[in-house]
Design a protein around this motif. Structure first.
Motif, PDB file in Angstrom:
ATOM      1  N   ARG A 351      27.600  43.525  54.794  1.00 32.80           N
ATOM      2  CA  ARG A 351      26.697  42.583  54.145  1.00 32.80           C
ATOM      3  C   ARG A 351      27.153  42.203  52.733  1.00 32.80           C
ATOM      4  O   ARG A 351      26.533  41.377  52.084  1.00 32.80           O
ATOM      5  N   VAL A 352      28.204  42.834  52.267  1.00 37.51           N
ATOM      6  CA  VAL A 352      28.704  42.550  50.921  1.00 37.51           C
ATOM      7  C   VAL A 352      29.926  41.647  51.030  1.00 37.51           C
ATOM      8  O   VAL A 352      30.882  41.969  51.729  1.00 37.51           O
ATOM      9  N   SER A 353      29.898  40.522  50.353  1.00 38.27           N
ATOM     10  CA  SER A 353      31.048  39.634  50.363  1.00 38.27           C
ATOM     11  C   SER A 353      32.199  40.279  49.610  1.00 38.27           C
ATOM     12  O   SER A 353      32.000  40.908  48.569  1.00 38.27           O
ATOM     13  N   SER A 354      33.401  40.151  50.143  1.00 38.78           N
ATOM     14  CA  SER A 354      34.565  40.773  49.512  1.00 38.78           C
ATOM     15  C   SER A 354      35.720  39.788  49.483  1.00 38.78           C
ATOM     16  O   SER A 354      35.876  38.967  50.397  1.00 38.78           O
ATOM     17  N   TYR A 355      36.522  39.864  48.445  1.00 35.61           N
ATOM     18  CA  TYR A 355      37.707  39.027  48.340  1.00 35.61           C
ATOM     19  C   TYR A 355      38.697  39.696  47.391  1.00 35.61           C
ATOM     20  O   TYR A 355      38.341  40.591  46.628  1.00 35.61           O
ATOM     21  N   ASP A 356      39.943  39.277  47.469  1.00 37.67           N
ATOM     22  CA  ASP A 356      41.021  39.883  46.701  1.00 37.67           C
ATOM     23  C   ASP A 356      41.225  39.139  45.377  1.00 37.67           C
ATOM     24  O   ASP A 356      40.947  37.944  45.277  1.00 37.67           O
ATOM     25  N   HIS A 357      41.739  39.884  44.391  1.00 41.85           N
ATOM     26  CA  HIS A 357      42.045  39.307  43.079  1.00 41.85           C
ATOM     27  C   HIS A 357      43.518  39.519  42.764  1.00 41.85           C
ATOM     28  O   HIS A 357      44.071  40.587  43.030  1.00 41.85           O
ATOM     29  N   ASN A 358      44.139  38.506  42.175  1.00 40.83           N
ATOM     30  CA  ASN A 358      45.525  38.601  41.711  1.00 40.83           C
ATOM     31  C   ASN A 358      45.554  38.272  40.226  1.00 40.83           C
ATOM     32  O   ASN A 358      45.079  37.206  39.808  1.00 40.83           O
ATOM     33  N   ASP A 359      46.099  39.190  39.433  1.00 43.35           N
ATOM     34  CA  ASP A 359      46.212  38.991  37.988  1.00 43.35           C
ATOM     35  C   ASP A 359      47.672  39.095  37.579  1.00 43.35           C
ATOM     36  O   ASP A 359      48.383  40.009  38.026  1.00 43.35           O
ATOM     37  N   LEU A 360      48.097  38.178  36.716  1.00 42.46           N
ATOM     38  CA  LEU A 360      49.463  38.184  36.207  1.00 42.46           C
ATOM     39  C   LEU A 360      49.426  38.063  34.695  1.00 42.46           C
ATOM     40  O   LEU A 360      48.703  37.231  34.151  1.00 42.46           O
ATOM     41  N   HIS A 361      50.215  38.905  34.023  1.00 44.44           N
ATOM     42  CA  HIS A 361      50.268  38.912  32.569  1.00 44.44           C
ATOM     43  C   HIS A 361      51.724  38.912  32.131  1.00 44.44           C
ATOM     44  O   HIS A 361      52.519  39.710  32.613  1.00 44.44           O
ATOM     45  N   ALA A 362      52.074  38.012  31.212  1.00 41.88           N
ATOM     46  CA  ALA A 362      53.426  37.970  30.640  1.00 41.88           C
ATOM     47  C   ALA A 362      53.306  37.870  29.129  1.00 41.88           C
ATOM     48  O   ALA A 362      52.408  37.198  28.602  1.00 41.88           O
ATOM     49  N   ARG A 363      54.237  38.534  28.415  1.00 41.90           N
ATOM     50  CA  ARG A 363      54.178  38.516  26.954  1.00 41.90           C
ATOM     51  C   ARG A 363      55.585  38.589  26.379  1.00 41.90           C
ATOM     52  O   ARG A 363      56.468  39.260  26.928  1.00 41.90           O
ATOM     53  N   LEU A 364      55.781  37.909  25.251  1.00 38.01           N
ATOM     54  CA  LEU A 364      57.042  37.936  24.516  1.00 38.01           C
ATOM     55  C   LEU A 364      56.716  38.142  23.038  1.00 38.01           C
ATOM     56  O   LEU A 364      55.821  37.486  22.503  1.00 38.01           O
ATOM     57  N   ALA A 365      57.447  39.071  22.390  1.00 41.36           N
ATOM     58  CA  ALA A 365      57.156  39.379  20.989  1.00 41.36           C
ATOM     59  C   ALA A 365      58.438  39.567  20.204  1.00 41.36           C
ATOM     60  O   ALA A 365      59.459  40.031  20.729  1.00 41.36           O
ATOM     61  N   LEU A 366      58.394  39.205  18.923  1.00 40.95           N
ATOM     62  CA  LEU A 366      59.493  39.396  17.976  1.00 40.95           C
ATOM     63  C   LEU A 366      59.015  40.236  16.804  1.00 40.95           C
ATOM     64  O   LEU A 366      57.885  40.042  16.308  1.00 40.95           O
ATOM     65  N   HIS A 367      59.858  41.165  16.348  1.00 38.16           N
ATOM     66  CA  HIS A 367      59.535  42.026  15.212  1.00 38.16           C
ATOM     67  C   HIS A 367      60.683  41.958  14.202  1.00 38.16           C
ATOM     68  O   HIS A 367      61.845  42.124  14.569  1.00 38.16           O
TER      69      HIS A 367
END
Length: 409
Positions: A351-367
């Motif tokens: 009785r509970v609706s279910s679905y999948d999640h896709n997460d994408l994270h990208a990062r670029l840093a300079l120090h």
């Protein structure tokens, strides 16, 4: 109470630095075995979607974060204690009510010793509390939790013994995941408490590598209500997972530039008293300093847990990420990382609706460290969520750009 601890820690940082050190020098005492490293960081961030929602709203965030790291090292006793504490304040230019205080701290102890029979024992204990923002990086987090503002508390301990080519060990952990829920700003998410115990056995089959066998039990208690808001039914908040894996791991001298660990196996997951599932699982870590200026890392894992989106359901999450660091000079370096996270419905009531999640994270840093005591940095990041729901109201894109300055003592 935690807020006042943060204020006190900040005061100690600046008082200590003024009394004992000049800029660019760490504070040392007890014959140099104890080192204090005070710092303060100031930053500006533009966020295209501060609510992590389909209907995005941008804002400018000004932040200040004083803190102090410390280390107590006794090579003669094979003893090392290190940690840190920090306090932060974030000010929002437009949504001023979103301004908030945060604190964080970490502590870890490592102790190696040789028993009377010549066997080597290792003890590892760690504890941490972190206020994690949405701009996570592979080097800062293990993938546990959806990429949104949240609190994470962890306690872990491990004891192991090596007997010539054979080794064994036991470990235990407790963790608490809690999301910042604002019904006017965020989709509501559900955290949990979890605890785990396990053991490991290994055999050194070459001078570089152990073959490993691990087993563990993990229990979860889901946060919040006992009733699902979708169907009005009562669900247990308890779930359990048993896991057995085998694989290989590095056994190298400290001077080596390569470390790795790769395990694969199966998990038996139980949500409530009736819903069960068995599936394959993995754990992966790889670190390689393949040249003087280059470092490469990979992280990955899969695990069962209560759903973060709805009651009456549990999920299985897969994570995989990679990071690369390049030191162009002694003063200038850049880092890049990418992380993918997929959450799939595992055990759920019909009785509970279910679905999948896709997460994408990208990062670029300079120090860029333009003085021994000062560093400037810049970073850009992108996060996207895509679900297979008929309604895409929870999908979003998010861009973040930051400029910051860190002073150390």
């Amino acid at each position: 109470m935690n807020k006042y601890i943060g204020y006190s820690a900040a005061a100690v940082v600046f008082a200590g630095s003024a009394a004992f050190a000049r800029p660019g020098e760490h504070i040392r005492f007890a014959d140099g075995s104890i080192t204090l490293k005070p710092y303060v960081n100031m930053s500006y961030t533009w966020d295209s979607n501060v609510s992590s929602s389909k209907h995005s709203r941008d804002d400018s965030i000004f932040a200040v974060r004083p803190g102090m790291d410390f280390e107590w090292k006794r090579p003669d006793k094979e003893f090392n204690l290190n940690g840190g504490v920090w306090y932060g304040y974030n000010h929002y230019a437009h949504r001023k009510r979103d301004a908030h205080h945060t604190i964080g701290e970490k502590l870890s102890l490592s102790k190696d010793f040789i028993a009377g029979n010549g066997n080597k024992w290792s003890l590892r204990i760690s504890e941490s509390y972190r206020k994690i923002n949405a701009n996570d990086a592979i080097t800062h987090d293990d993938g546990n939790g959806v990429w949104r503002n949240r609190d994470v508390f962890n306690v872990a301990g491990a004891l192991s013994e090596r007997i010539k080519r054979f080794h064994w060990g036991v470990h235990g952990t407790y963790s608490r995941l809690s999301y910042d829920n604002d019904d006017y700003k965020y989709q509501r998410l559900i955290g949990w408490d979890s605890w785990a115990v396990g053991g490991e056995a290994g055999w050194l089959f070459s001078k570089w590598t152990d073959v490993l066998l691990t087993g563990s039990y993990t229990g979860y208690t889901q946060d919040g209500r006992k009733y699902s808001g979708d169907v009005g039914r009562s669900y247990t908040k308890k779930s359990n997972t048993w896991t057995l894996m085998t694989g290989i791991g590095s056994h190298l001298a400290d001077s080596e530039r390569l470390s790795y660990r790769a395990l694969v196996g199966a998990s038996r997951h139980e949500y409530g008293s009736r819903r069960k599932e068995t599936g394959w699982t993995y754990q992966l870590s790889f670190n390689w300093n393949f040249r003087r200026q280059w470092a490469f890392s990979v992280r990955g894992s899969s695990y069962y847990h209560p759903s973060e989106y709805t009651y009456g359901q549990s999920s299985k999450t897969y994570t995989l990420g990679a990071g690369l660091t390049y030191a162009m000079t002694q003063k200038l370096n850049w880092t890049g990382d990418v992380l993918y996270r997929k959450s799939m419905s595992a055990c759920n009531d019909y009785r509970v609706s279910s679905y999948d999640h896709n997460d994408l994270h990208a990062r670029l840093a300079l120090h860029y460290k333009f003085q021994p005591w000062a560093e400037i940095y810049g970073a850009v990041g992108y996060v996207t969520r895509i679900s297979d729901s008929d309604s895409d109201s929870n999908d979003y894109n998010r861009f973040r750009g930051s400029l910051g300055l860190t002073f150390t003592y």
